[in-house]
Design a protein around this motif. Structure first.
Motif, PDB file in Angstrom:
ATOM      1  N   THR A 161     -30.494 -19.848 -67.927  1.00 17.78           N
ATOM      2  CA  THR A 161     -30.947 -18.468 -67.740  1.00 17.78           C
ATOM      3  C   THR A 161     -29.832 -17.478 -67.505  1.00 17.78           C
ATOM      4  O   THR A 161     -30.085 -16.286 -67.431  1.00 17.78           O
ATOM      5  CB  THR A 161     -31.901 -18.382 -66.530  1.00 17.78           C
ATOM      6  N   GLY A 162     -28.596 -17.925 -67.372  1.00 15.14           N
ATOM      7  CA  GLY A 162     -27.540 -16.995 -67.028  1.00 15.14           C
ATOM      8  C   GLY A 162     -27.687 -16.544 -65.586  1.00 15.14           C
ATOM      9  O   GLY A 162     -27.325 -15.421 -65.255  1.00 15.14           O
ATOM     10  N   SER A 163     -28.238 -17.379 -64.715  1.00 19.58           N
ATOM     11  CA  SER A 163     -28.500 -17.113 -63.304  1.00 19.58           C
ATOM     12  C   SER A 163     -29.845 -16.408 -63.156  1.00 19.58           C
ATOM     13  O   SER A 163     -30.311 -15.716 -64.056  1.00 19.58           O
ATOM     14  CB  SER A 163     -27.395 -16.261 -62.671  1.00 19.58           C
ATOM     15  N   THR A 164     -30.482 -16.591 -61.994  1.00 14.98           N
ATOM     16  CA  THR A 164     -31.756 -15.924 -61.749  1.00 14.98           C
ATOM     17  C   THR A 164     -31.537 -14.497 -61.264  1.00 14.98           C
ATOM     18  O   THR A 164     -32.499 -13.752 -61.093  1.00 14.98           O
ATOM     19  CB  THR A 164     -32.575 -16.695 -60.699  1.00 14.98           C
TER      20      THR A 164
ATOM     21  N   HIS B 202     -41.427  -6.526 -75.427  1.00 15.60           N
ATOM     22  CA  HIS B 202     -40.056  -7.022 -75.328  1.00 15.60           C
ATOM     23  C   HIS B 202     -39.789  -7.746 -74.012  1.00 15.60           C
ATOM     24  O   HIS B 202     -38.928  -8.632 -73.962  1.00 15.60           O
ATOM     25  CB  HIS B 202     -39.059  -5.880 -75.557  1.00 15.60           C
ATOM     26  N   ILE B 203     -40.506  -7.403 -72.958  1.00 15.98           N
ATOM     27  CA  ILE B 203     -40.406  -8.198 -71.733  1.00 15.98           C
ATOM     28  C   ILE B 203     -40.885  -9.614 -72.022  1.00 15.98           C
ATOM     29  O   ILE B 203     -40.266 -10.603 -71.602  1.00 15.98           O
ATOM     30  CB  ILE B 203     -41.206  -7.561 -70.581  1.00 15.98           C
ATOM     31  N   SER B 204     -41.976  -9.726 -72.761  1.00 17.43           N
ATOM     32  CA  SER B 204     -42.492 -11.047 -73.145  1.00 17.43           C
ATOM     33  C   SER B 204     -41.464 -11.814 -73.959  1.00 17.43           C
ATOM     34  O   SER B 204     -41.207 -13.005 -73.713  1.00 17.43           O
ATOM     35  CB  SER B 204     -43.789 -10.882 -73.946  1.00 17.43           C
ATOM     36  N   MET B 205     -40.838 -11.145 -74.934  1.00 14.55           N
ATOM     37  CA  MET B 205     -39.804 -11.794 -75.738  1.00 14.55           C
ATOM     38  C   MET B 205     -38.592 -12.149 -74.884  1.00 14.55           C
ATOM     39  O   MET B 205     -37.979 -13.205 -75.060  1.00 14.55           O
ATOM     40  CB  MET B 205     -39.383 -10.880 -76.895  1.00 14.55           C
ATOM     41  N   GLY B 206     -38.249 -11.263 -73.960  1.00 12.10           N
ATOM     42  CA  GLY B 206     -37.116 -11.526 -73.089  1.00 12.10           C
ATOM     43  C   GLY B 206     -37.315 -12.762 -72.235  1.00 12.10           C
ATOM     44  O   GLY B 206     -36.407 -13.583 -72.079  1.00 12.10           O
ATOM     45  N   LEU B 207     -38.517 -12.922 -71.702  1.00  9.84           N
ATOM     46  CA  LEU B 207     -38.819 -14.122 -70.914  1.00  9.84           C
ATOM     47  C   LEU B 207     -38.710 -15.374 -71.778  1.00  9.84           C
ATOM     48  O   LEU B 207     -38.263 -16.420 -71.315  1.00  9.84           O
ATOM     49  CB  LEU B 207     -40.224 -14.016 -70.310  1.00  9.84           C
ATOM     50  N   ASN B 208     -39.100 -15.260 -73.052  1.00 13.49           N
ATOM     51  CA  ASN B 208     -38.988 -16.395 -73.971  1.00 13.49           C
ATOM     52  C   ASN B 208     -37.539 -16.778 -74.247  1.00 13.49           C
ATOM     53  O   ASN B 208     -37.252 -17.929 -74.567  1.00 13.49           O
ATOM     54  CB  ASN B 208     -39.674 -16.075 -75.308  1.00 13.49           C
ATOM     55  N   THR B 209     -36.622 -15.813 -74.137  1.00 13.09           N
ATOM     56  CA  THR B 209     -35.209 -16.095 -74.415  1.00 13.09           C
ATOM     57  C   THR B 209     -34.435 -16.537 -73.174  1.00 13.09           C
ATOM     58  O   THR B 209     -33.252 -16.864 -73.276  1.00 13.09           O
ATOM     59  CB  THR B 209     -34.505 -14.862 -75.016  1.00 13.09           C
ATOM     60  N   GLY B 210     -35.074 -16.530 -72.006  1.00 12.12           N
ATOM     61  CA  GLY B 210     -34.397 -17.007 -70.799  1.00 12.12           C
ATOM     62  C   GLY B 210     -34.185 -15.973 -69.724  1.00 12.12           C
ATOM     63  O   GLY B 210     -33.681 -16.286 -68.638  1.00 12.12           O
ATOM     64  N   ILE B 211     -34.535 -14.723 -69.976  1.00 12.50           N
ATOM     65  CA  ILE B 211     -34.505 -13.721 -68.910  1.00 12.50           C
ATOM     66  C   ILE B 211     -35.594 -14.085 -67.904  1.00 12.50           C
ATOM     67  O   ILE B 211     -36.690 -14.495 -68.294  1.00 12.50           O
ATOM     68  CB  ILE B 211     -34.751 -12.307 -69.488  1.00 12.50           C
ATOM     69  N   THR B 212     -35.303 -13.936 -66.628  1.00  9.72           N
ATOM     70  CA  THR B 212     -36.274 -14.343 -65.607  1.00  9.72           C
ATOM     71  C   THR B 212     -37.064 -13.149 -65.084  1.00  9.72           C
ATOM     72  O   THR B 212     -36.645 -11.991 -65.222  1.00  9.72           O
ATOM     73  CB  THR B 212     -35.570 -15.026 -64.423  1.00  9.72           C
ATOM     74  N   GLU B 213     -38.218 -13.467 -64.479  1.00 10.93           N
ATOM     75  CA  GLU B 213     -39.027 -12.416 -63.854  1.00 10.93           C
ATOM     76  C   GLU B 213     -38.220 -11.700 -62.767  1.00 10.93           C
ATOM     77  O   GLU B 213     -38.318 -10.475 -62.614  1.00 10.93           O
ATOM     78  CB  GLU B 213     -40.295 -13.024 -63.266  1.00 10.93           C
ATOM     79  N   GLY B 214     -37.430 -12.466 -62.018  1.00 13.09           N
ATOM     80  CA  GLY B 214     -36.604 -11.877 -60.969  1.00 13.09           C
ATOM     81  C   GLY B 214     -35.589 -10.904 -61.526  1.00 13.09           C
ATOM     82  O   GLY B 214     -35.305  -9.853 -60.920  1.00 13.09           O
ATOM     83  N   GLN B 215     -35.029 -11.208 -62.685  1.00  9.20           N
ATOM     84  CA  GLN B 215     -34.052 -10.312 -63.309  1.00  9.20           C
ATOM     85  C   GLN B 215     -34.712  -9.007 -63.757  1.00  9.20           C
ATOM     86  O   GLN B 215     -34.112  -7.937 -63.660  1.00  9.20           O
ATOM     87  CB  GLN B 215     -33.370 -11.006 -64.481  1.00  9.20           C
ATOM     88  N   ILE B 216     -35.955  -9.103 -64.242  1.00  5.46           N
ATOM     89  CA  ILE B 216     -36.674  -7.881 -64.621  1.00  5.46           C
ATOM     90  C   ILE B 216     -36.950  -7.022 -63.390  1.00  5.46           C
ATOM     91  O   ILE B 216     -36.849  -5.787 -63.442  1.00  5.46           O
ATOM     92  CB  ILE B 216     -38.001  -8.216 -65.331  1.00  5.46           C
ATOM     93  N   MET B 217     -37.281  -7.658 -62.278  1.00 15.28           N
ATOM     94  CA  MET B 217     -37.499  -6.906 -61.044  1.00 15.28           C
ATOM     95  C   MET B 217     -36.208  -6.229 -60.589  1.00 15.28           C
ATOM     96  O   MET B 217     -36.226  -5.085 -60.112  1.00 15.28           O
ATOM     97  CB  MET B 217     -38.027  -7.838 -59.950  1.00 15.28           C
ATOM     98  N   GLU B 218     -35.082  -6.925 -60.723  1.00 13.83           N
ATOM     99  CA  GLU B 218     -33.798  -6.312 -60.367  1.00 13.83           C
ATOM    100  C   GLU B 218     -33.485  -5.160 -61.317  1.00 13.83           C
ATOM    101  O   GLU B 218     -32.917  -4.141 -60.904  1.00 13.83           O
ATOM    102  CB  GLU B 218     -32.684  -7.356 -60.409  1.00 13.83           C
ATOM    103  N   LEU B 219     -33.853  -5.323 -62.586  1.00 19.33           N
ATOM    104  CA  LEU B 219     -33.668  -4.236 -63.552  1.00 19.33           C
ATOM    105  C   LEU B 219     -34.469  -3.008 -63.134  1.00 19.33           C
ATOM    106  O   LEU B 219     -33.988  -1.870 -63.253  1.00 19.33           O
ATOM    107  CB  LEU B 219     -34.090  -4.696 -64.946  1.00 19.33           C
ATOM    108  N   SER B 220     -35.680  -3.230 -62.635  1.00 19.43           N
ATOM    109  CA  SER B 220     -36.510  -2.093 -62.207  1.00 19.43           C
ATOM    110  C   SER B 220     -35.830  -1.306 -61.086  1.00 19.43           C
ATOM    111  O   SER B 220     -35.959  -0.081 -61.018  1.00 19.43           O
ATOM    112  CB  SER B 220     -37.898  -2.568 -61.767  1.00 19.43           C
TER     113      SER B 220
END
Length: 247
Positions: free
Chosen positions: A29-32, A199-217
């Motif tokens: 995942t490139g880290s959580t 794209h969030i859905s696609m991002g999760l499929n590629t290894g981006i984590t839910e936690g990373q999306i929250m940090e992005l927010s």
């Protein structure tokens, strides 16, 4: 003495186990958490998308100082045009040129990074784009076209041949990085929730984590505003709920 040695061995074993888990997690995942590169890239993409050039210049300097390469940033700024148009992309690229010139004048030598490898032009671009999109969504595309792709077939061709073939085939950024760039761009833009959610859905499929999306927010709240940050969180929650129903 023997008990102390055994205790030290146990601590060492636990430490090695944790290190191995961290390495395995990083490979997947490139880290959580978002590292310094990802945080800077998110800010650069978001500010470029809304055209805040003054703040963008600051974040471009921060990104370069954190170790992002010139070519990585270039790739993100070029990809930008596919989501918010040539004007925003060109303005951001011009700002980046100015930042680099000023840094060079100050005696700073920035990491150029690798150049994009030549793309095999013999492959059918529509098929390449279709295959890429299927990898990103995790779904096989079959049956007749629907929605906008059926109503305006040209957009389906342009999306497949140009965005998902020409752009996503360039290897300076991998699929996960490109999806992170896309999510960062869409997160800053208003009234694009359906595309952000997709794209969030696609991002999760590629290894981006839910936690990373929250940090992005949180980055979006700082750079763009609280309202946009809430949109990101809501989009993520919708994707999570959809995935739960599917699974």
């Amino acid at each position: 003495m023997k008990e102390a040695n055994n205790f030290r061995k146990l601590l060492l074993a636990i430490l090695l186990l944790n290190i191995n888990m961290m390495i395995a997690q990083d490979k997947n995942t490139g880290s959580t958490h978002l590292n310094a590169h990802q945080q800077s890239m998110a800010s650069i993409c978001a500010l470029s998308a809304v055209g805040n050039i003054q703040k963008l210049k600051t974040e471009l300097n921060t990104g370069l100082d954190s170790g992002l390469s010139v070519n990585e940033i270039k790739e993100a700024l070029v990809q930008l045009y596919a989501y918010c148009g040539f004007p925003r992309s060109l303005n951001a690229i011009n700002a980046f040129m100015e930042v680099l010139e000023n840094r060079k004048a100050d005696g700073i030598t920035d990491l150029q990074g690798k150049e994009a490898s030549p793309i095999n032009a013999t492959n059918d671009k529509y098929s390449v784009g279709k295959e890429t999109l299927q990898k990103l969504t995790g779904k096989e595309e079959k049956g007749p076209k629907t929605g906008a792709n059926a109503f305006a077939p040209a957009i389906d061709v342009f999306l497949k041949e140009h965005l998902f073939a020409d752009i996503f085939s360039r290897d300076v950024l991998n699929y996960r990085q490109r999806e992170f760039v896309t999510i960062s761009i869409l997160s800053a833009m208003s009234r694009v929730e359906p595309q952000l959610q997709a794209h969030i859905s696609m991002g999760l499929n590629t290894g981006i984590t839910e936690g990373q999306i929250m940090e992005l927010s949180a980055i979006i709240e700082k750079q763009i505003g609280k309202e946009q940050a809430e949109i990101v969180k809501n989009a993520l929650e919708k994707v999570i709920q959809i995935n739960k129903k599917i699974n």
